[in-house]
Scaffold this active site. Structure first.
Site, PDB file in Angstrom:
ATOM      1  CE  LYS A 137      -0.247  -0.197   5.039  1.00  0.00           C
ATOM      2  NZ  LYS A 137      -1.066  -0.655   6.181  1.00  0.00           N
ATOM      3  NE  ARG A 186      -6.476  -0.116  10.624  1.00  0.00           N
ATOM      4  CZ  ARG A 186      -5.388  -0.332   9.909  1.00  0.00           C
ATOM      5  NH1 ARG A 186      -4.346   0.464  10.032  1.00  0.00           N
ATOM      6  NH2 ARG A 186      -5.303  -1.357   9.089  1.00  0.00           N
ATOM      7  CE1 TYR A 232      14.167  30.868   5.224  1.00  0.00           C
ATOM      8  CE2 TYR A 232      14.937  28.610   5.011  1.00  0.00           C
ATOM      9  CZ  TYR A 232      14.442  29.760   4.434  1.00  0.00           C
ATOM     10  OH  TYR A 232      14.219  29.807   3.104  1.00  0.00           O
TER      11      TYR A 232
HETATM   12  C1  LIG Z   1      -0.479  -1.938   6.671  1.00  0.00           C
HETATM   13  C2  LIG Z   1      -1.173  -3.184   6.957  1.00  0.00           C
HETATM   14  C3  LIG Z   1      -0.456  -4.380   7.123  1.00  0.00           C
HETATM   15  C4  LIG Z   1       1.051  -4.422   7.142  1.00  0.00           C
HETATM   16  O1  LIG Z   1       1.499  -3.897   8.350  1.00  0.00           O
HETATM   17  P1  LIG Z   1       3.072  -3.761   8.668  1.00  0.00           P
HETATM   18  O2  LIG Z   1       3.082  -3.374  10.099  1.00  0.00           O
HETATM   19  O3  LIG Z   1       3.548  -2.656   7.770  1.00  0.00           O
HETATM   20  O4  LIG Z   1       3.693  -5.056   8.375  1.00  0.00           O
HETATM   21  C5  LIG Z   1      -1.159  -5.548   7.312  1.00  0.00           C
HETATM   22  N1  LIG Z   1      -2.499  -5.557   7.346  1.00  0.00           N
HETATM   23  C6  LIG Z   1      -3.229  -4.432   7.205  1.00  0.00           C
HETATM   24  C7  LIG Z   1      -4.711  -4.505   7.261  1.00  0.00           C
HETATM   25  C8  LIG Z   1      -2.594  -3.199   7.021  1.00  0.00           C
HETATM   26  O5  LIG Z   1      -3.320  -2.088   6.909  1.00  0.00           O
END
Ligand SMILES: *Cc1c(COP(=O)(O)O)cnc(C)c1O
Length: 298
Positions: free
Chosen positions: A44, A142, A265
């Site tokens: 992702k 979540r 700055y």
């Molecule tokens: C991002 C994500 C993962 C991977 O998590 P990592 O901690 O980056 O290995 C796995 N499952 C879901 C649903 C995620 O959103």
């Protein structure tokens, strides 16, 4: 090393980011060897900024058997690039391109009965079978279907002719085994309930941290993102993952500045005579120019 030019409007900056696809591949192999469970490579967010398509190919070459992304659009992009491995998308916002995703054979992860019914209707219309992996909530709050709606979720999926349930999963929060006890029990409960609705899904829960610290969480599949990109799941007990990204620039100027002069700055007053190096980087490189950087003495 594959080098990708930093996107820049000026075309003159000497900064660039190198992405090691070999490192993604070897990290995948290392994690697969440790987990001894099939690996879904999570690519992702543009493959954690490393380029989703090439990161996906590297992870598949390293032994990942499937891919995971957040959105349908990300999944469709991978398919359009010619990737044939299974791809799961789990963020199904209201105007998500479900029809297009189904026509590309993308697996979807609904987390409500309404989403299941919607996907089933689109699939029926297209005369395809939608492959689903149902997400259940087990304590992180979540995403995922809350326990109060599990029965309805499983019914909706079992009753629809145009869907096939391949998986049942959750996302784990926490960094030690103790954190995973409750969610794992909760997932097992969901699995038992799903079974009573006639579903026989595979189960998955672990991302990089859980998969590393607690073998119980590995179940039928691990969904790994960060670790494939060289981010150690447990910083003080490194697995020996390889660094994937390397950012380099060239010093464009060096100048000597006297004690007491005001610099930058932030108006830092030099407390000793200093030799200053100018790095030609800024917003275009994703760096806040007004950020205060520690100054080396001497
Ligand atoms: C991002 C994500 C993962 C991977 O998590 P990592 O901690 O980056 O290995 C796995 N499952 C879901 C649903 C995620 O959103």
């Amino acid at each position: 090393m594959e080098t990708c030019a930093r996107p820049t409007t000026w075309g003159v900056a000497p900064s660039h980011l190198s992405v090691s696809l070999e490192a993604i591949q070897s990290n995948t192999a290392l994690m697969l060897g440790m987990c001894r469970t099939p690996v879904m490579a999570v690519v992702k967010a543009g493959g954690f900024g490393m380029g989703a398509v090439r990161a996906a190919r590297a992870a598949l070459a390293g032994g990942a058997s499937e891919l995971g992304v957040a959105t349908c659009s990300e999944a469709i992009e991978l398919r359009r690039a010619g990737i044939t491995a299974p791809i799961l998308a789990w963020v199904l916002h209201e105007d998500a391109p479900i029809a297009e995703a189904l026509s590309c054979g993308i697996r979807l992860a609904p987390s409500s009965p309404a989403q299941v019914r919607h996907i089933a209707a689109v699939a029926a219309q297209q005369q395809v079978i939608a492959e689903l992996e149902l997400e259940v909530e087990t304590g992180m709050h979540r995403s995922g279907c809350p326990q109060t709606h599990w029965q309805e979720l499983f019914r909706a999926a079992a009753d629809a002719d145009s869907v096939q349930v391949l998986g049942l999963w959750t996302h784990l929060a926490g960094t030690i085994s103790e954190h995973f006890d409750e969610p794992l029990e909760c997932l097992a409960e969901a699995a038992a309930l799903a079974e009573r609705s006639g579903l026989r899904p595979r189960l998955h829960a672990a991302a990089s941290v859980a998969a590393t610290v607690d073998p119980r969480t590995r179940l039928d599949l691990v969904r790994l993102g960060a670790s494939l990109f060289g981010i150690e799941p447990v910083r003080d007990r490194p697995l020996g993952l390889n660094a994937v990204a390397r950012w380099e620039t060239r010093v464009s100027q060096v100048r000597d500045v006297a004690v007491g002069e005001v610099v930058g700055y932030d108006r830092v007053v030099l407390d000793h005579p200093s030799r200053l190096a100018l790095l030609p980087v800024g917003y275009a490189d994703g760096i806040l120019v007004a950020q205060r950087w520690p100054m080396a003495a001497g």
